[in-house]
Write a protein that holds these residues in place. Sequence first.
Motif, short mmCIF file in Angstrom:
data_model
loop_
_atom_site.label_atom_id
_atom_site.label_comp_id
_atom_site.label_asym_id
_atom_site.label_seq_id
_atom_site.Cartn_x
_atom_site.Cartn_y
_atom_site.Cartn_z
N VAL A 1 -34.05 33.84 12.52
CA VAL A 1 -33.10 34.99 12.56
C VAL A 1 -32.00 34.61 13.20
O VAL A 1 -31.82 33.94 14.18
N SER A 2 -30.60 35.09 12.77
CA SER A 2 -29.50 34.77 13.54
C SER A 2 -28.71 36.43 13.69
O SER A 2 -28.97 37.31 13.02
N ASP A 3 -28.10 36.38 14.65
CA ASP A 3 -27.55 37.71 15.16
C ASP A 3 -26.03 37.86 14.46
O ASP A 3 -25.33 36.78 14.42
N GLY A 4 -25.56 39.05 14.26
CA GLY A 4 -24.26 39.08 13.72
C GLY A 4 -23.63 40.63 13.62
O GLY A 4 -24.23 41.42 14.50
N GLN A 5 -22.67 40.88 13.12
CA GLN A 5 -22.17 42.19 13.06
C GLN A 5 -22.35 42.85 11.46
O GLN A 5 -22.90 42.21 10.62
N ASN A 6 -22.31 44.03 11.34
CA ASN A 6 -22.30 44.76 10.32
C ASN A 6 -21.25 44.32 9.38
O ASN A 6 -20.24 43.36 9.84
N SER A 7 -21.44 44.60 7.99
CA SER A 7 -20.33 44.30 7.04
C SER A 7 -19.09 44.58 7.19
O SER A 7 -18.95 45.87 6.96
N GLY A 8 -18.23 43.69 6.93
CA GLY A 8 -16.71 44.17 6.84
C GLY A 8 -16.05 44.60 8.11
O GLY A 8 -16.49 44.09 9.19
N THR A 9 -15.09 45.74 8.03
CA THR A 9 -14.53 46.05 9.10
C THR A 9 -14.53 47.75 9.15
O THR A 9 -15.07 48.28 8.08
N VAL A 10 -14.19 48.35 10.35
CA VAL A 10 -14.00 49.79 10.17
C VAL A 10 -12.77 50.21 11.07
O VAL A 10 -12.34 49.54 11.76
N TRP A 11 -12.19 51.35 10.39
CA TRP A 11 -10.99 51.90 11.06
C TRP A 11 -11.36 53.22 11.36
O TRP A 11 -11.65 54.09 10.61
N MET A 12 -11.08 53.58 12.62
CA MET A 12 -11.23 54.80 13.03
C MET A 12 -9.84 55.82 13.03
O MET A 12 -8.96 55.59 13.49
N THR A 13 -10.22 56.80 12.14
CA THR A 13 -8.90 57.78 11.73
C THR A 13 -8.62 58.56 12.94
O THR A 13 -7.56 58.75 13.17
N ASP A 14 -9.60 59.02 13.64
CA ASP A 14 -9.27 60.11 14.73
C ASP A 14 -10.66 59.92 15.42
O ASP A 14 -11.68 60.48 14.98
N ALA A 15 -10.35 59.63 16.90
CA ALA A 15 -11.55 59.84 17.83
C ALA A 15 -12.19 61.02 18.09
O ALA A 15 -13.56 61.25 18.12
N ALA A 16 -11.43 62.16 18.07
CA ALA A 16 -11.97 63.43 18.32
C ALA A 16 -12.91 63.88 17.09
O ALA A 16 -14.11 64.44 17.46
N LYS A 17 -12.48 63.43 15.81
CA LYS A 17 -13.23 63.81 14.77
C LYS A 17 -14.50 62.84 14.51
O LYS A 17 -15.55 63.59 14.59
N LEU A 18 -14.46 61.95 15.17
CA LEU A 18 -15.67 60.91 15.12
C LEU A 18 -16.58 61.43 16.04
O LEU A 18 -17.63 61.68 16.02
N LEU A 19 -16.19 61.83 17.39
CA LEU A 19 -17.11 62.24 18.35
C LEU A 19 -17.51 63.58 17.98
O LEU A 19 -18.80 63.87 18.27
N ALA A 20 -16.93 64.53 17.29
CA ALA A 20 -17.39 65.78 16.79
C ALA A 20 -18.44 65.64 15.99
O ALA A 20 -19.47 66.38 15.76
N GLN A 21 -18.46 64.69 14.86
CA GLN A 21 -19.20 64.64 13.97
C GLN A 21 -20.52 63.88 14.37
O GLN A 21 -21.56 64.07 13.78
N CYS A 22 -20.29 63.01 15.38
CA CYS A 22 -21.68 62.35 16.15
C CYS A 22 -22.17 63.31 17.21
O CYS A 22 -23.26 62.94 17.89
N ALA A 23 -21.60 64.58 17.31
CA ALA A 23 -21.98 65.29 18.67
C ALA A 23 -23.48 65.54 18.46
O ALA A 23 -24.00 65.46 19.68
N PRO A 24 -24.20 65.87 17.41
CA PRO A 24 -25.52 66.09 17.64
C PRO A 24 -26.42 64.90 18.30
O PRO A 24 -27.55 65.08 18.65
N LEU A 25 -25.89 63.70 18.37
CA LEU A 25 -26.69 62.54 18.71
C LEU A 25 -26.06 62.11 20.08
O LEU A 25 -26.46 61.32 20.65
N LEU A 26 -25.17 62.99 20.79
CA LEU A 26 -24.52 62.64 21.92
C LEU A 26 -25.27 63.48 22.99
O LEU A 26 -25.86 64.64 22.91
N PRO A 27 -25.05 63.19 24.27
CA PRO A 27 -25.59 63.89 25.40
C PRO A 27 -24.92 65.14 25.45
O PRO A 27 -23.86 65.57 25.18
N ALA A 28 -25.79 66.24 25.99
CA ALA A 28 -25.01 67.50 26.23
C ALA A 28 -23.85 67.56 27.01
O ALA A 28 -23.64 66.54 28.26
N ALA A 29 -22.73 68.22 26.96
CA ALA A 29 -21.50 68.54 27.55
C ALA A 29 -20.67 66.95 27.63
O ALA A 29 -19.87 66.38 28.39
#
Length: 380
Positions: free
Chosen positions: A285-313
Amino acid sequence: MIIRKVLPHELSEAAALSNFVFRQPEQKSMCKLFPYLFNPGISHSYGAFTEEGNMVAFMGMVPEIIRLGSARLHVFGLGSVCTHPDYRGQNIASRLLEECMDHAKRSGASLVFVSGDRSLYMRSGCQYFGRVSFAALNHTAASALQADAAEGWTIRSMVPEDIFAVTGLLSAAQAGYEQGPTQLLTLLGASAIPEIYRLDSQALVAIRNGKIQAFAVAAVHSTDGRSTASSHDPSQAVEWAGDVQGCALLFAEMLSRFPAQQMIIPVPWQEERLLELLKASGAKVSDGQNSGTVWMTDAAKLLAQCAPLLPAAWDQTFKVNSGSDNQDRSYVITTGREELTLDDNGLLSLLFDPESPSRSIAPKGFRTIPLPYLSGLHFV
């Protein structure tokens, strides 16, 4: 040069350009490998055209929804990026990328997953992301998996009648793409990853107690010599779902049935039980990162879409400072009396990498968010 969205009737021209750049005449057309990019329909892709209307560059975009438990990420896959050799060196790709990123923003996407890490992407703010282990399964390890397995398993090739059962297994995975049976059948038939490796696609299911419990598809060497990859090239696991032991058995069976010295299995960090089984069998087993790269369009949108997985408040903990461009964007994480300012790379690392250096400042109750491996069936 005219940069604009590709119209449906122009997608065949885009496929022809991609074939010219990426494929040999005897290889399967890009149109067949990536049906959601090139088949007629509403296009999200962009092209560069001469004044005469000839397409000389293309950048493909596919909208997807990634399911993470109760959260849904609206994302794009970006790939099949090509420029005719006669028109390279004119900054066309950079202009295309800018249009694609603007399109993603207007669409409400939070992330754009890019199938590469060229300087073109990195200069535009794309980042490496996630954490993946790569297990190299050899025949000794495969035999160990088969010897340690509980009795009662039957393994066979997937047949069309299995589609609802297999779709159900994929839908139950902790992290994956939203898809129905028709989309799954289309992607299995396209066989993009196997074709890229010049291998064949094989899909198997594992049955126990009269029910399909696991599924796997892999890029393998054909038994009749049809695959044109070097005989020394490993086979590659592409997608799997279901019972962990059943999946491990399917990988072992793939290695037994089809000629290869080893199989490479990319295991996202959250699939801990599968990784433990593979390690225990003796797979390297060797360790690495996910495939390719990622660009974040908008942090507020990302956090809102991840909200069900984030702590309260969570919105009181994550503060977004939107700058005028990628270089000016910053995010302040507040926990008690401590504050940490992150850039795009730091925020993406905190959210998606369990080994993030920012993990120590994560708010109470925060858990790293899992992502599927990006070079699976939905690769573009």
